[in-house]
Design a protein around this motif. Structure first.
Motif, mmCIF file in Angstrom:
data_model
loop_
_atom_site.group_PDB
_atom_site.id
_atom_site.type_symbol
_atom_site.label_atom_id
_atom_site.label_comp_id
_atom_site.label_asym_id
_atom_site.label_seq_id
_atom_site.Cartn_x
_atom_site.Cartn_y
_atom_site.Cartn_z
ATOM 1 N N ARG A 271 -21.854 19.889 40.254
ATOM 2 C CA ARG A 271 -20.823 20.860 40.604
ATOM 3 C C ARG A 271 -20.194 20.501 41.933
ATOM 4 N N GLU B 91 -6.004 23.438 37.467
ATOM 5 C CA GLU B 91 -6.965 23.278 36.366
ATOM 6 C C GLU B 91 -6.631 22.103 35.457
ATOM 7 N N GLN C 65 -6.318 18.312 34.348
ATOM 8 C CA GLN C 65 -6.844 16.981 34.623
ATOM 9 C C GLN C 65 -5.716 15.988 34.404
ATOM 10 N N GLU D 141 -14.430 19.095 34.217
ATOM 11 C CA GLU D 141 -13.649 20.298 33.991
ATOM 12 C C GLU D 141 -13.380 20.999 35.318
ATOM 13 N N ARG D 142 -12.312 21.751 35.317
ATOM 14 C CA ARG D 142 -12.008 22.626 36.443
ATOM 15 C C ARG D 142 -11.354 23.869 35.849
ATOM 16 N N PRO D 143 -12.143 24.693 35.207
ATOM 17 C CA PRO D 143 -11.605 25.747 34.324
ATOM 18 C C PRO D 143 -10.702 26.767 34.994
ATOM 19 N N LYS D 144 -10.960 27.130 36.204
ATOM 20 C CA LYS D 144 -10.145 28.159 36.849
ATOM 21 C C LYS D 144 -9.396 27.613 38.050
ATOM 22 N N SER E 87 -15.317 22.541 40.206
ATOM 23 C CA SER E 87 -15.258 21.572 39.108
ATOM 24 C C SER E 87 -16.674 21.146 38.742
#
Lengths: 109, 116
Positions: free
Chosen positions: B22, B52, B54, B68-71, B75
Motif C-alpha cells: 500500500r 484514479e 492508470q 489500483e488507485r480506486p478513489k 494505491s
C-alpha cells in the motif's frame, strides 16, 4: 530509449573536499532533470530539480548544472561533510522518468 | 502531513504466494507513481496514476502485477504468484502536477520484498 549513466559509480573523499558527480543522458528531449539522495535501505530525497529551460539550480552547498544539448548534468558539492555520505541519483523526465544507477559517495572524517 | 507512506516496510514471502503493498501519497497530490529498485541500480518506472486513472504501464509490469488507485487517494500494488526475481525495493512517489507537466516527485520509504 533514454539511457542515463552516472560516473563514477563510487567515490570516497576526505571531509572538506569539493566534488563533482556526473550524469549523462542520450535523449535531449527532456522536461527536467532531478538529483536525488538515497540513504541505505531508504527512499529517495529530492535535492534539486532543473527544468529543461534552465541551466543550473543551487541549494546550500549543492549546485546542479544542465547542458541539454550535450546530454550532461553535474552535481557539485562544496565542502563535503560525513553526513553527505549516501548514493546520489540523477533522473531525467521525458515520456517517463529514467534514473541512473547512482554514485555511492563516502565522505571520510 | 508527513509525506508519502508505504506499508509494509518489509515483506518476506515464499515463491508462489501473492503480496499486496500500500502507498499513501501526500494529501492532494493527484499523481502517484510506482517504481522497482534492485540492488545497485536506480529505480525503474512501473506505472503511474493521475487521480484514479492508470495512465501508463511499463513493460516491466507483467500480468502478475496489478496496481489500483480506486478513489484517487491511496494505491495498492499486488504481485501474484511471486517469483524470486520479484525481490526488490518497491518505491512509491507522488507529485502535485500543478502545471500539467512533470513535477518534483516525493518518494516514500519503500517496501523491501524478499521472495524465498
Amino acid at each position: 530509449k533514454q539511457e542515463v549513466t552516472q560516473i563514477p559509480a563510487a567515490l570516497s573523499v576526505p571531509e572538506g573536499e569539493n566534488l563533482v558527480l556526473n550524469c549523462s543522458f542520450t535523449d535531449s528531449a527532456i522536461y527536467n532533470l532531478q538529483w536525488f539522495r538515497q540513504d541505505p535501505g531508504k527512499g529517495l530525497t529530492s535535492l534539486l530539480l532543473i527544468q529543461s529551460s534552465q541551466r543550473e539550480q543551487t541549494s546550500g552547498r549543492l549546485n546542479a548544472s544542465l547542458d541539454k544539448s550535450s546530454g550532461r548534468s553535474t552535481l557539485y558539492i562544496a565542502a563535503s561533510q560525513p553526513g553527505d555520505s549516501a548514493t546520489y541519483l540523477c533522473a531525467v523526465s521525458g515520456s517517463d522518468m529514467r534514473f541512473g544507477a547512482g554514485t555511492r559517495l563516502t565522505v571520510k572524517p | 502531513d508527513t509525506g508519502v507512506s508505504q506499508d509494509p516496510r518489509h515483506k518476506i514471502t515464499k515463491r508462489g504466494q501473492n503480496v499486496t503493498f500500500r502507498c499513501d501519497p501526500i494529501s492532494e497530490h493527484n499523481r502517484l507513481y510506482w517504481y522497482r529498485q534492485t540492488l545497485g541500480q536506480g529505480p525503474e518506472f512501473l506505472t503511474y496514476f493521475q487521480n484514479e486513472a492508470q495512465l501508463e504501464k511499463s513493460r516491466l509490469l507483467s500480468d502478475r502485477f496489478s496496481a489500483e488507485r480506486p478513489k484517487g487517494s491511496f494505491s495498492t500494488l499486488e504481485i501474484q504468484r511471486t517469483e524470486q526475481g520479484d525481490s526488490a525495493m518497491y518505491l512509491c512517489a507522488s507529485s502535485p502536477a500543478l502545471f500539467g507537466g512533470p513535477e518534483t516527485q516525493y518518494f516514500g520509504p519503500g517496501t523491501r520484498l524478499l521472495v524465498l
